[in-house]
Write an enzyme that holds these catalytic residues in place. Structure first.
Site, mmCIF file in Angstrom:
data_model
loop_
_atom_site.group_PDB
_atom_site.id
_atom_site.type_symbol
_atom_site.label_atom_id
_atom_site.label_comp_id
_atom_site.label_asym_id
_atom_site.label_seq_id
_atom_site.Cartn_x
_atom_site.Cartn_y
_atom_site.Cartn_z
ATOM 1 N N GLY A 174 -2.495 -8.389 4.758
ATOM 2 C CA GLY A 174 -3.941 -8.328 4.543
ATOM 3 C C GLY A 174 -4.198 -7.754 3.164
ATOM 4 N N ARG A 175 -3.883 -6.464 3.041
ATOM 5 C CA ARG A 175 -4.096 -5.750 1.781
ATOM 6 C C ARG A 175 -3.450 -6.467 0.598
ATOM 7 N NH1 ARG A 175 -4.605 -0.206 1.931
ATOM 8 N NH2 ARG A 175 -3.461 -0.230 3.894
ATOM 9 N N ARG B 263 -11.793 5.174 2.091
ATOM 10 C CA ARG B 263 -10.337 5.363 2.071
ATOM 11 C C ARG B 263 -9.928 6.683 1.406
ATOM 12 N NH1 ARG B 263 -6.933 2.777 0.055
ATOM 13 N NH2 ARG B 263 -5.472 2.759 1.776
ATOM 14 N N TYR C 44 -10.046 -3.234 2.975
ATOM 15 C CA TYR C 44 -10.458 -2.079 3.771
ATOM 16 C C TYR C 44 -11.557 -1.244 3.112
ATOM 17 C CZ TYR C 44 -6.228 -3.441 6.201
ATOM 18 O OH TYR C 44 -5.280 -4.170 6.857
ATOM 19 N N GLY D 268 1.497 -4.988 6.105
ATOM 20 C CA GLY D 268 1.774 -3.625 5.656
ATOM 21 C C GLY D 268 2.307 -3.490 4.254
ATOM 22 N N CYS E 24 -24.625 12.847 1.770
ATOM 23 C CA CYS E 24 -24.759 14.283 2.036
ATOM 24 C C CYS E 24 -23.472 14.805 2.638
ATOM 25 C CB CYS E 24 -25.929 14.520 2.979
ATOM 26 S SG CYS E 24 -27.452 14.126 2.177
ATOM 27 N N GLU E 25 -22.453 14.889 1.819
ATOM 28 C CA GLU E 25 -21.120 15.220 2.308
ATOM 29 C C GLU E 25 -20.295 15.613 1.091
ATOM 30 O OE1 GLU E 25 -18.963 15.017 5.889
ATOM 31 O OE2 GLU E 25 -20.652 13.659 5.709
HETATM 32 C C1 LIG Z 1 -0.989 -5.950 13.562
HETATM 33 C C2 LIG Z 1 -1.356 -5.857 12.129
HETATM 34 N N1 LIG Z 1 -1.015 -6.869 11.311
HETATM 35 C C3 LIG Z 1 -1.340 -6.848 10.006
HETATM 36 C C4 LIG Z 1 -1.992 -5.777 9.451
HETATM 37 C C5 LIG Z 1 -2.314 -5.845 8.008
HETATM 38 O O1 LIG Z 1 -1.810 -4.816 7.301
HETATM 39 P P1 LIG Z 1 -1.892 -4.814 5.710
HETATM 40 O O2 LIG Z 1 -3.308 -5.038 5.343
HETATM 41 O O3 LIG Z 1 -1.418 -3.474 5.353
HETATM 42 O O4 LIG Z 1 -0.998 -5.902 5.218
HETATM 43 C C6 LIG Z 1 -2.333 -4.678 10.256
HETATM 44 C C7 LIG Z 1 -2.939 -3.470 9.681
HETATM 45 O O5 LIG Z 1 -2.230 -2.529 9.347
HETATM 46 C C8 LIG Z 1 -2.021 -4.725 11.633
HETATM 47 O O6 LIG Z 1 -2.372 -3.728 12.437
HETATM 48 N N1 LIG Z 2 -7.589 0.573 7.113
HETATM 49 C C1 LIG Z 2 -6.379 1.072 6.604
HETATM 50 C C2 LIG Z 2 -5.144 0.433 7.079
HETATM 51 C C3 LIG Z 2 -5.102 0.148 8.544
HETATM 52 C C4 LIG Z 2 -4.784 -1.267 8.670
HETATM 53 C C5 LIG Z 2 -4.956 -1.822 10.033
HETATM 54 N N2 LIG Z 2 -3.856 -1.581 10.956
HETATM 55 C C6 LIG Z 2 -6.402 1.231 5.103
HETATM 56 O O1 LIG Z 2 -7.416 1.186 4.509
HETATM 57 O O2 LIG Z 2 -5.429 1.441 4.469
#
Ligand SMILES: Cc1ncc(COP(=O)(O)O)c(C=O)c1O
Ligand SMILES: N[C@@H](CCCC[NH3+])C(=O)O
Length: 463
Positions: free
Chosen positions: A322-323, A360, A421, A278, A391-392
């Site tokens: 992740g992000r 996003r 994402y 997160g 088309c949006e």
């Molecule tokens: C359980 C869990 N772990 C990790 C993540 C990775 O989040 P982020 O990409 O924001 O670090 C997510 C997505 O929000 C998640 O649902």
């Molecule tokens: N997909 C989302 C975040 C959700 C991550 C998964 N729990 C984004 O682009 O920010």
């Protein structure tokens, strides 16, 4: 290609954007290192290069749109997370942000573990050689087939998300003659300061088991009684794109509180806690994310302090960014198509992709920046909206952007910080083909996820 000049964009007070684009930047040719991948620079001829390869060459060789990923930056960020947390903690890269076999190999080499949340992510991870015991399996509705596959593969942990799943996983593990290591995901009741759709620790939602009303404690009680499960810890993920550490602080406090209750009731000190992912990244120059070492220090201190107060041994911590690993490492390269100046409003700049490669903006009102990358320009800034070809009318990639007023069809523009994402949430809307992911490193570019083809579309459509 001839360059049609466009009037320096409108300045109507009603349409001027708020926030990052409230005023044009002083230098439209500048590339803020906060939002661009590490090796991105502008050549002396004005063309942007990444990993030593210029964007014109990339566009000619691989076409547009394309996600261009800086492998050096990806590895550096993965390593920074690994190093920051050290050998007594685990870093699970959240594959949902972007997963491919090349990425799995890089993560393996850089010493990270992997969080997957579907059978598809699991098979990708295993087929690229990630050892099963370094994989965590997530999801609020794992199918029996997915659970069976994960248990058979020997994944390091399954993160249990409901009372039903506790029984389901225990049953399958027993049937397969094994004991599955599990964590229990709880919702700690924190309101994370992020978009409503990506906050996950308030109680009124689909993920996890609420701490409130003793439900999480009951889940642990039940799980501890089942022979098929080895309960190794508690998991909490409070949401995504978060800058403020106070949410993590409250979450850690409440998770440790539960560990203490478990110790008092069952005489068991669970050895692990996972604080999820997160952590936010810079999408525009206004965002100020923290470095992995600061985050590691803060989280470790919080957990240690809370455990000392509760007289608990400090558990092994894991996190799931992740992000923050992949987000900043890629940009989307587009070719400019139709340009439509609307008097008194703004100029609509259409690109050859759109909401199918970046949902996003439409989904979360996400902010992005954009730059002309195939050349420099000294033209006056124009207030633009970068839109796709779908088309949006909500098909917007960058809602408010200043681009040079002489922008013309055929120019290449790029939207940075699209590593997370975007490809993973890409769609085929309007049968638009999903772009490739091109990894660039040390002067060489290679496709790691190929572009979808019309044959792919027709192959799925079996008549
Ligand atoms: C359980 C869990 N772990 C990790 C993540 C990775 O989040 P982020 O990409 O924001 O670090 C997510 C997505 O929000 C998640 O649902
Ligand atoms: N997909 C989302 C975040 C959700 C991550 C998964 N729990 C984004 O682009 O920010």
């Amino acid at each position: 290609m001839s360059r049609s000049a466009h009037p320096a964009g409108p300045r109507h007070a009603d349409v001027l954007p708020e926030g990052h684009y409230a005023a044009p930047p002083t230098d439209l040719n500048a590339l803020d290192p906060k939002v661009w991948a590490q090796t991105v620079t502008r050549d002396t001829d004005g063309v942007v290069t990444v990993g030593g390869v210029d964007v014109k060459t990339l566009a000619a060789e691989f076409g547009t749109p394309a996600y261009v990923l800086d492998e050096t930056d990806f590895r550096a960020r993965a390593r920074a997370w690994r190093t920051a947390f050290g050998p007594d903690a685990d870093v699970f890269y959240a594959g949902k942000a972007f997963l491919s076999r090349a990425v799995v190999r890089w993560l393996h080499e850089e010493g990270l573990n992997l969080d997957v949340c579907s059978g598809g992510e699991l098979v990708t991870a295993l087929s690229a050689g990630m050892p099963a015991d370094r994989i965590a399996f997530h999801g609020n509705n794992k199918s029996e087939g997915e659970i069976r596959r994960a248990v058979e593969a020997g994944v390091g942990r399954i993160v249990l998300d409901s009372f039903q799943e506790i029984v389901r996983v225990a049953h399958i593990a027993q049937e397969l003659g094994t004991r599955q290591r599990v964590q229990i995901r709880i919702t700690v009741g924190v309101e994370a300061h992020t978009h409503e759709f990506i906050a996950t620790a308030h109680e009124d939602q689909k993920f996890g088991i609420p701490l409130a009303g003793g439900q999480a404690a009951e889940a642990v009680r039940r799980a501890l009684q089942l022979d098929g499960l080895e309960v190794i810890g508690i998991h909490s993920h409070i949401g995504s794109q978060i800058f403020d550490m106070s949410g993590f602080e409250v979450a850690a406090h409440r998770v440790v509180g539960l560990l203490k209750d478990i110790r008092d009731e069952h005489g068991v000190e669970l050895p692990e806690i996972d604080l999820g992912g997160g952590l936010g990244i810079a999408y525009t120059s206004d965002d100020d994310p923290r470095e992995p070492h600061e985050i590691a220090k803060a989280l470790t201190e919080i957990v240690t302090r809370e455990c000392e107060a509760a007289r608990l041994r400090t558990p092994r911590i894991s996190v799931e960014p992740g992000r923050a690993v992949v987000g900043p490492t890629a940009f989307t390269l587009y070719e400019v198509g139709t340009i439509k100046p609307l008097d008194g409003l703004r100029t609509y700049v259409s690109v050859d992709g759109g909401m199918s490669d970046n949902i996003r903006t439409a989904l979360y009102d996400a902010e992005y920046s954009v730059a002309l990358v195939s050349r420099t320009s000294d033209a006056e800034p124009m207030l633009a909206r970068v839109v796709g070809k779908h088309c949006e009318s909500g098909d917007i990639v960058v809602k408010d952007a200043f681009l040079p007023g002489d922008l013309a069809p055929g120019d290449l523009i790029a939207v940075p910080a699209t590593g997370a994402y975007c490809r993973s949430m890409a769609s085929n809307y309007n049968h638009v083909l999903r772009p490739p992911v091109v990894a660039v490193r040390d002067g060489a570019a290679r496709v790691i996820v190929r572009r979808e083809t019309e044959e792919d579309l027709l192959r799925l459509d079996v008549g």
